[in-house]
Design a protein around this motif. Structure first.
Motif, PDB file in Angstrom:
ATOM      1  N   MET A  52       0.846  -1.177   0.000  1.00  0.00           N
ATOM      2  CA  MET A  52       0.000   0.000   0.000  1.00  0.00           C
ATOM      3  C   MET A  52       0.881   1.226   0.000  1.00  0.00           C
ATOM      4  SD  MET A  52      -2.860   1.230   2.739  1.00  0.00           S
ATOM      5  CE  MET A  52      -3.958  -0.088   2.348  1.00  0.00           C
ATOM      6  N   ALA A  53       0.684   2.092  -0.936  1.00  0.00           N
ATOM      7  CA  ALA A  53       1.511   3.278  -1.054  1.00  0.00           C
ATOM      8  C   ALA A  53       0.992   4.436  -0.209  1.00  0.00           C
ATOM      9  CB  ALA A  53       1.600   3.693  -2.507  1.00  0.00           C
ATOM     10  N   TYR A  54      -0.316   4.691  -0.256  1.00  0.00           N
ATOM     11  CA  TYR A  54      -0.914   5.796   0.489  1.00  0.00           C
ATOM     12  C   TYR A  54      -2.073   5.300   1.321  1.00  0.00           C
ATOM     13  CZ  TYR A  54       2.010   9.177  -1.808  1.00  0.00           C
ATOM     14  OH  TYR A  54       3.102   9.894  -2.214  1.00  0.00           O
TER      15      TYR A  54
ATOM     16  N   LYS B 262     -15.006  13.551   3.945  1.00  0.00           N
ATOM     17  CA  LYS B 262     -15.213  12.866   2.672  1.00  0.00           C
ATOM     18  C   LYS B 262     -15.192  13.818   1.473  1.00  0.00           C
ATOM     19  CE  LYS B 262     -18.989  10.607   3.504  1.00  0.00           C
ATOM     20  NZ  LYS B 262     -20.103   9.662   3.494  1.00  0.00           N
ATOM     21  N   ASP B 263     -14.274  14.753   1.473  1.00  0.00           N
ATOM     22  CA  ASP B 263     -14.115  15.627   0.312  1.00  0.00           C
ATOM     23  C   ASP B 263     -13.581  14.772  -0.834  1.00  0.00           C
ATOM     24  OD1 ASP B 263     -12.380  17.424  -1.496  1.00  0.00           O
ATOM     25  OD2 ASP B 263     -13.580  18.856  -0.348  1.00  0.00           O
ATOM     26  N   THR B 264     -14.183  14.859  -1.998  1.00  0.00           N
ATOM     27  CA  THR B 264     -13.811  13.976  -3.100  1.00  0.00           C
ATOM     28  C   THR B 264     -12.805  14.580  -4.072  1.00  0.00           C
ATOM     29  OG1 THR B 264     -15.754  14.659  -4.354  1.00  0.00           O
ATOM     30  CG2 THR B 264     -15.977  12.680  -2.978  1.00  0.00           C
ATOM     31  N   ALA B 265     -12.108  15.619  -3.669  1.00  0.00           N
ATOM     32  CA  ALA B 265     -11.063  16.182  -4.535  1.00  0.00           C
ATOM     33  C   ALA B 265     -10.009  15.122  -4.839  1.00  0.00           C
ATOM     34  CB  ALA B 265     -10.426  17.405  -3.884  1.00  0.00           C
ATOM     35  N   CYS B 266      -9.730  14.264  -3.877  1.00  0.00           N
ATOM     36  CA  CYS B 266      -8.734  13.203  -4.082  1.00  0.00           C
ATOM     37  C   CYS B 266      -9.215  12.193  -5.120  1.00  0.00           C
ATOM     38  CB  CYS B 266      -8.408  12.506  -2.771  1.00  0.00           C
ATOM     39  SG  CYS B 266      -9.829  11.745  -1.942  1.00  0.00           S
ATOM     40  N   VAL B 267     -10.502  11.924  -5.126  1.00  0.00           N
ATOM     41  CA  VAL B 267     -11.077  10.998  -6.109  1.00  0.00           C
ATOM     42  C   VAL B 267     -10.845  11.545  -7.514  1.00  0.00           C
ATOM     43  CG1 VAL B 267     -13.222   9.972  -6.962  1.00  0.00           C
ATOM     44  CG2 VAL B 267     -12.821  10.131  -4.490  1.00  0.00           C
TER      45      VAL B 267
ATOM     46  N   CYS C 231      -8.534   4.727  -7.725  1.00  0.00           N
ATOM     47  CA  CYS C 231      -8.388   3.785  -6.609  1.00  0.00           C
ATOM     48  C   CYS C 231      -8.921   4.310  -5.282  1.00  0.00           C
ATOM     49  CB  CYS C 231      -6.929   3.343  -6.465  1.00  0.00           C
ATOM     50  SG  CYS C 231      -5.818   4.591  -5.836  1.00  0.00           S
ATOM     51  N   ILE C 232      -9.650   5.433  -5.291  1.00  0.00           N
ATOM     52  CA  ILE C 232     -10.203   5.983  -4.054  1.00  0.00           C
ATOM     53  C   ILE C 232     -11.725   5.885  -4.119  1.00  0.00           C
ATOM     54  CG2 ILE C 232     -10.339   7.973  -2.527  1.00  0.00           C
ATOM     55  CD1 ILE C 232      -7.655   8.917  -3.768  1.00  0.00           C
ATOM     56  N   HIS C 233     -12.279   5.243  -3.096  1.00  0.00           N
ATOM     57  CA  HIS C 233     -13.727   5.016  -3.039  1.00  0.00           C
ATOM     58  C   HIS C 233     -14.199   5.144  -1.596  1.00  0.00           C
ATOM     59  CE1 HIS C 233     -14.022   3.512  -7.186  1.00  0.00           C
ATOM     60  NE2 HIS C 233     -12.795   3.057  -6.972  1.00  0.00           N
TER      61      HIS C 233
ATOM     62  N   ALA D 100      -0.767  12.101  -6.272  1.00  0.00           N
ATOM     63  CA  ALA D 100      -1.630  13.161  -6.800  1.00  0.00           C
ATOM     64  C   ALA D 100      -2.742  13.546  -5.828  1.00  0.00           C
ATOM     65  CB  ALA D 100      -2.225  12.737  -8.134  1.00  0.00           C
ATOM     66  N   CYS D 101      -3.146  12.639  -4.987  1.00  0.00           N
ATOM     67  CA  CYS D 101      -4.237  12.888  -4.045  1.00  0.00           C
ATOM     68  C   CYS D 101      -3.822  13.751  -2.854  1.00  0.00           C
ATOM     69  CB  CYS D 101      -4.812  11.570  -3.548  1.00  0.00           C
ATOM     70  SG  CYS D 101      -3.577  10.472  -2.786  1.00  0.00           S
ATOM     71  N   VAL D 102      -2.568  13.698  -2.489  1.00  0.00           N
ATOM     72  CA  VAL D 102      -2.101  14.345  -1.261  1.00  0.00           C
ATOM     73  C   VAL D 102      -2.310  15.859  -1.261  1.00  0.00           C
ATOM     74  CG1 VAL D 102      -0.120  14.740   0.248  1.00  0.00           C
ATOM     75  CG2 VAL D 102      -0.486  12.485  -0.773  1.00  0.00           C
ATOM     76  N   PRO D 103      -1.848  16.600  -2.262  1.00  0.00           N
ATOM     77  CA  PRO D 103      -1.971  18.052  -2.186  1.00  0.00           C
ATOM     78  C   PRO D 103      -3.399  18.580  -2.321  1.00  0.00           C
ATOM     79  CG  PRO D 103      -1.012  17.424  -4.288  1.00  0.00           C
ATOM     80  CD  PRO D 103      -1.100  16.179  -3.446  1.00  0.00           C
TER      81      PRO D 103
END
Length: 89
Positions: free
Chosen positions: A1-3, A13-18, A25-27, A53-56
């Protein structure tokens, strides 16, 4: 698992990472049946390509590289994996 997504995501549950994830891979996504029932989002451990890419884009700083995950949130490694029916490695 990387992140790993950790405690700060609970209730947010902000979906900016999605949207930022290039491999989907984010659900759960906000249009998935279990979105309302889940208290947080989860990263699929086998699908994550370690791109970061999801982190920032996370507004609550809930996403950590596994090696940077604060010890107090170690349980979230297993929680992310368990959402996908897996165990953390």
């Amino acid at each position: 698992m990387a992140y790993v997504i950790a405690e700060p995501c609970i209730g947010t549950k902000d979906t900016a990472c999605v949207d930022a994830c290039p491999v989907d891979c984010i659900h759960p996504k906000d249009d998935e049946d279990d979105f309302e029932d889940e208290e947080m989002l989860y990263i699929e451990p086998d699908e994550c390509i370690d791109c970061g890419a999801c982190v920032p884009v996370c507004p609550v700083s809930a996403i950590f590289a596994l090696e940077d995950l604060p010890e107090k949130w170690d349980e979230f490694t297993e929680r992310n994996a368990a959402y996908y029916g897996k165990t953390a490695e």
